[in-house]
Scaffold this motif. Sequence first.
Motif, PDB file in Angstrom:
ATOM      1  N   ASP A   1      -2.419   4.180  -5.764  1.00 26.30           N
ATOM      2  CA  ASP A   1      -3.418   5.254  -5.774  1.00 26.30           C
ATOM      3  C   ASP A   1      -3.070   6.376  -6.753  1.00 26.30           C
ATOM      4  OD1 ASP A   1      -4.922   3.840  -3.982  1.00 26.30           O
ATOM      5  OD2 ASP A   1      -4.391   5.054  -2.232  1.00 26.30           O
ATOM      6  N   PRO A   2      -1.825   6.879  -6.772  1.00 30.17           N
ATOM      7  CA  PRO A   2      -1.498   7.919  -7.755  1.00 30.17           C
ATOM      8  C   PRO A   2      -1.649   7.457  -9.198  1.00 30.17           C
ATOM      9  CG  PRO A   2       0.164   7.856  -6.032  1.00 30.17           C
ATOM     10  CD  PRO A   2      -0.708   6.648  -5.846  1.00 30.17           C
ATOM     11  N   ALA A   3      -1.274   6.208  -9.478  1.00 31.58           N
ATOM     12  CA  ALA A   3      -1.391   5.692 -10.843  1.00 31.58           C
ATOM     13  C   ALA A   3      -2.856   5.552 -11.251  1.00 31.58           C
ATOM     14  CB  ALA A   3      -0.678   4.354 -10.965  1.00 31.58           C
ATOM     15  N   VAL A   4      -3.682   5.054 -10.353  1.00 28.12           N
ATOM     16  CA  VAL A   4      -5.111   4.903 -10.643  1.00 28.12           C
ATOM     17  C   VAL A   4      -5.758   6.271 -10.842  1.00 28.12           C
ATOM     18  CG1 VAL A   4      -7.316   4.153  -9.673  1.00 28.12           C
ATOM     19  CG2 VAL A   4      -5.309   2.665  -9.501  1.00 28.12           C
ATOM     20  N   LEU A   5      -5.384   7.259 -10.032  1.00 31.90           N
ATOM     21  CA  LEU A   5      -5.903   8.620 -10.184  1.00 31.90           C
ATOM     22  C   LEU A   5      -5.531   9.202 -11.543  1.00 31.90           C
ATOM     23  CD1 LEU A   5      -5.318  10.346  -6.721  1.00 31.90           C
ATOM     24  CD2 LEU A   5      -7.482  10.235  -7.965  1.00 31.90           C
ATOM     25  N   ALA A   6      -4.272   9.023 -11.934  1.00 33.16           N
ATOM     26  CA  ALA A   6      -3.819   9.549 -13.228  1.00 33.16           C
ATOM     27  C   ALA A   6      -4.548   8.874 -14.377  1.00 33.16           C
ATOM     28  CB  ALA A   6      -2.314   9.367 -13.359  1.00 33.16           C
ATOM     29  N   ALA A   7      -4.719   7.554 -14.278  1.00 30.62           N
ATOM     30  CA  ALA A   7      -5.430   6.825 -15.332  1.00 30.62           C
ATOM     31  C   ALA A   7      -6.869   7.313 -15.441  1.00 30.62           C
ATOM     32  CB  ALA A   7      -5.389   5.330 -15.050  1.00 30.62           C
ATOM     33  N   ALA A   8      -7.524   7.506 -14.300  1.00 31.94           N
ATOM     34  CA  ALA A   8      -8.910   7.979 -14.299  1.00 31.94           C
ATOM     35  C   ALA A   8      -9.020   9.368 -14.922  1.00 31.94           C
ATOM     36  CB  ALA A   8      -9.455   7.995 -12.875  1.00 31.94           C
TER      37      ALA A   8
ATOM     38  N   GLY B   1      -7.215  10.269 -17.371  1.00 35.77           N
ATOM     39  CA  GLY B   1      -6.872  10.122 -18.784  1.00 35.77           C
ATOM     40  C   GLY B   1      -5.489  10.620 -19.143  1.00 35.77           C
ATOM     41  N   VAL B   2      -4.567  10.600 -18.171  1.00 28.20           N
ATOM     42  CA  VAL B   2      -3.232  11.167 -18.367  1.00 28.20           C
ATOM     43  C   VAL B   2      -2.196  10.042 -18.492  1.00 28.20           C
ATOM     44  CG1 VAL B   2      -1.464  12.684 -17.403  1.00 28.20           C
ATOM     45  CG2 VAL B   2      -3.882  13.214 -17.054  1.00 28.20           C
ATOM     46  N   PRO B   3      -1.397  10.025 -19.558  1.00 30.57           N
ATOM     47  CA  PRO B   3      -0.314   9.037 -19.675  1.00 30.57           C
ATOM     48  C   PRO B   3       0.614   9.066 -18.474  1.00 30.57           C
ATOM     49  CG  PRO B   3      -0.637  10.184 -21.747  1.00 30.57           C
ATOM     50  CD  PRO B   3      -1.481  10.901 -20.735  1.00 30.57           C
ATOM     51  N   ILE B   4       1.136   7.884 -18.105  1.00 28.54           N
ATOM     52  CA  ILE B   4       1.860   7.729 -16.841  1.00 28.54           C
ATOM     53  C   ILE B   4       3.271   7.214 -17.074  1.00 28.54           C
ATOM     54  CG2 ILE B   4       1.883   6.521 -14.621  1.00 28.54           C
ATOM     55  CD1 ILE B   4      -1.215   6.056 -15.151  1.00 28.54           C
ATOM     56  N   LEU B   5       4.248   7.884 -16.481  1.00 26.21           N
ATOM     57  CA  LEU B   5       5.599   7.352 -16.307  1.00 26.21           C
ATOM     58  C   LEU B   5       5.734   7.033 -14.833  1.00 26.21           C
ATOM     59  CD1 LEU B   5       8.510   6.629 -16.847  1.00 26.21           C
ATOM     60  CD2 LEU B   5       9.068   9.063 -16.989  1.00 26.21           C
ATOM     61  N   LEU B   6       5.769   5.755 -14.516  1.00 26.88           N
ATOM     62  CA  LEU B   6       5.773   5.295 -13.133  1.00 26.88           C
ATOM     63  C   LEU B   6       7.145   4.780 -12.758  1.00 26.88           C
ATOM     64  CD1 LEU B   6       4.222   4.520 -10.520  1.00 26.88           C
ATOM     65  CD2 LEU B   6       3.583   2.378 -11.672  1.00 26.88           C
ATOM     66  N   GLU B   7       7.697   5.319 -11.674  1.00 23.79           N
ATOM     67  CA  GLU B   7       8.998   4.851 -11.211  1.00 23.79           C
ATOM     68  C   GLU B   7       8.940   3.371 -10.858  1.00 23.79           C
ATOM     69  OE1 GLU B   7      12.202   5.013 -10.536  1.00 23.79           O
ATOM     70  OE2 GLU B   7      12.271   6.752 -11.846  1.00 23.79           O
ATOM     71  N   LYS B   8      10.094   2.723 -10.988  1.00 25.93           N
ATOM     72  CA  LYS B   8      10.187   1.307 -10.620  1.00 25.93           C
ATOM     73  C   LYS B   8      10.230   1.173  -9.093  1.00 25.93           C
ATOM     74  CE  LYS B   8      14.223   1.826  -8.801  1.00 25.93           C
ATOM     75  NZ  LYS B   8      14.484   1.493  -7.380  1.00 25.93           N
ATOM     76  N   PRO B   9       9.912  -0.015  -8.552  1.00 19.40           N
ATOM     77  CA  PRO B   9       9.179  -1.078  -9.219  1.00 19.40           C
ATOM     78  C   PRO B   9       7.731  -0.663  -9.409  1.00 19.40           C
ATOM     79  CG  PRO B   9       9.397  -1.567  -6.894  1.00 19.40           C
ATOM     80  CD  PRO B   9      10.172  -0.313  -7.132  1.00 19.40           C
ATOM     81  N   ILE B  10       6.992  -1.380 -10.234  1.00 17.13           N
ATOM     82  CA  ILE B  10       5.611  -0.999 -10.488  1.00 17.13           C
ATOM     83  C   ILE B  10       4.819  -0.917  -9.188  1.00 17.13           C
ATOM     84  CG2 ILE B  10       4.936  -3.396 -10.945  1.00 17.13           C
ATOM     85  CD1 ILE B  10       2.929  -2.280 -13.011  1.00 17.13           C
ATOM     86  N   ALA B  11       5.132  -1.793  -8.243  1.00 20.66           N
ATOM     87  CA  ALA B  11       4.497  -1.824  -6.929  1.00 20.66           C
ATOM     88  C   ALA B  11       5.319  -2.768  -6.067  1.00 20.66           C
ATOM     89  CB  ALA B  11       3.048  -2.294  -7.045  1.00 20.66           C
ATOM     90  N   THR B  12       4.860  -2.969  -4.840  1.00 18.30           N
ATOM     91  CA  THR B  12       5.567  -3.914  -3.963  1.00 18.30           C
ATOM     92  C   THR B  12       4.798  -5.214  -3.777  1.00 18.30           C
ATOM     93  OG1 THR B  12       4.584  -2.815  -2.030  1.00 18.30           O
ATOM     94  CG2 THR B  12       6.784  -2.089  -2.710  1.00 18.30           C
ATOM     95  N   ILE B  13       3.537  -5.228  -4.201  1.00 13.10           N
ATOM     96  CA  ILE B  13       2.748  -6.464  -4.158  1.00 13.10           C
ATOM     97  C   ILE B  13       2.037  -6.631  -5.498  1.00 13.10           C
ATOM     98  CG2 ILE B  13       2.444  -6.445  -1.647  1.00 13.10           C
ATOM     99  CD1 ILE B  13      -0.375  -5.373  -2.074  1.00 13.10           C
ATOM    100  N   ILE B  14       1.791  -7.870  -5.873  1.00 13.26           N
ATOM    101  CA  ILE B  14       1.206  -8.172  -7.177  1.00 13.26           C
ATOM    102  C   ILE B  14      -0.185  -7.579  -7.325  1.00 13.26           C
ATOM    103  CG2 ILE B  14       0.354 -10.082  -8.611  1.00 13.26           C
ATOM    104  CD1 ILE B  14       2.795 -11.690  -7.646  1.00 13.26           C
ATOM    105  N   GLU B  15      -0.965  -7.599  -6.252  1.00 15.74           N
ATOM    106  CA  GLU B  15      -2.325  -7.046  -6.305  1.00 15.74           C
ATOM    107  C   GLU B  15      -2.314  -5.587  -6.752  1.00 15.74           C
ATOM    108  OE1 GLU B  15      -6.157  -6.187  -3.341  1.00 15.74           O
ATOM    109  OE2 GLU B  15      -4.330  -7.119  -2.542  1.00 15.74           O
ATOM    110  N   ASP B  16      -1.400  -4.788  -6.196  1.00 17.15           N
ATOM    111  CA  ASP B  16      -1.308  -3.377  -6.578  1.00 17.15           C
ATOM    112  C   ASP B  16      -0.865  -3.225  -8.032  1.00 17.15           C
ATOM    113  OD1 ASP B  16      -2.118  -2.636  -4.081  1.00 17.15           O
ATOM    114  OD2 ASP B  16      -0.190  -1.816  -3.427  1.00 17.15           O
TER     115      ASP B  16
END
Length: 328
Positions: A80-87, A89-104
Amino acid sequence: MKKVRIGIVGTGLIGEVHIQAFQKHPLCEVVAICDMNESRAREIQATYGITEVYTSQAEMHQMCPLDGVVIATPDQFHRDPAVLAAAAGVPILLEKPIATIIEDAEAIIQAATTANVKLMLGMTLRYIPEYVHIQQQFQKGDLGLPINAYSRRAVRKSEGYRINGRCSVNEYLGVHDIDFLLSIFGREVDNVYSTSGKFEFFDKFGVADYYWNIIKWKNGATAALQVTWNEPEGNKNLLEMECYVNGTKGSAHVNLGGQQLNVATNTSCDYPELTLDNGYHIEADHFIKCILSDEQPYTGGQAGLDALKIMIALEQSSKEGLPVQVNL
C-alpha cells in the motif's frame, strides 16, 4: 542548488537508519516522516529536527511535495505505501524484501511501471564497498566465470528477540545475500534446497533458528548460504558477514567479522584496505543520483521479485525436505 526533499514512511529502527544516512547527504533534506504510531514519529521528529510529521501517507503526499520517499514499514505492509507513492509520482526506495508474497511484489512493480516512477530496493550488500569490490572483479572478468560460493550472515540473539518472530531469518538476512549472489551468478537459477533448525527461536516464536540454503544455477554453479540469529551476546559484532566466491580465474573472500578482504588469481593475491562501511549513506547517494538523473537503480523491482521468489522456494524446500525448481 535546491536540495532533494525526502520523506520517510515508517520510523522504526531501519527507518531511523535511513534518516541518519539521508540527513548527512549535502544534496538532501529529510522534510517529512510518516508513521501510524504518532508518539514514535514525534520522538523521531524531536531527535532529528524534522519539520513535518504525518500519520497518513496519503495526507503527506497531498500536503508536502517530495522528490523521493523511503518506505521502511514492516515487510508485509510494503504494498500500500509503495502504490500510494507511485500514484503520487514520487520515486521510491523500498526496504527489502520487496514484499512477502509474489502478488504484492508484482502489484508494486506494476504501480511503479504504470506511473513511470523509479523503484529501488534497499539491498545493502550492493553498496557495502567490500562486496561491491567482489562484484566488480567478476563483472570485469578478472576472476573468470563464477562457479561456487559460500555466504554467511549472522546476528546476535538480542536482535532475533527484537524481531520477535515477525519474519524468518531468511527474510531478515538471507534476502540480501540472495540478491548479491544473483548479481554475480545471474538469473538462470535451476533449483534450490534448504534445511533449517528448530531450537530456541522456534520454541519461543515459531520461526527457525537458522537456515542452510543451497542455490544451483543451470550451468552447474552452486552457492551455499547460512543465516542465523543464534550468535551469542558475547560476540563483539552485532552482525557477522562473510562471502567467498570462486571463479574459473580466481576467487574473492570477505569476512567483515574477521576484518579481511582478499582477491586472488593464479599469480597474485591482493588485500584491499577495509572500509567497514555499512553502505547506507552510499545507498542514499545512489538513490539521490537516480532522482536527479536518468540513472537506473542497481536493484530495481525485478531484482526484488527474483530474490523473493528464491526466498519463497527456499522456505518451501525447508518444509518439504526436497529441492524446489525455480523459474525467474
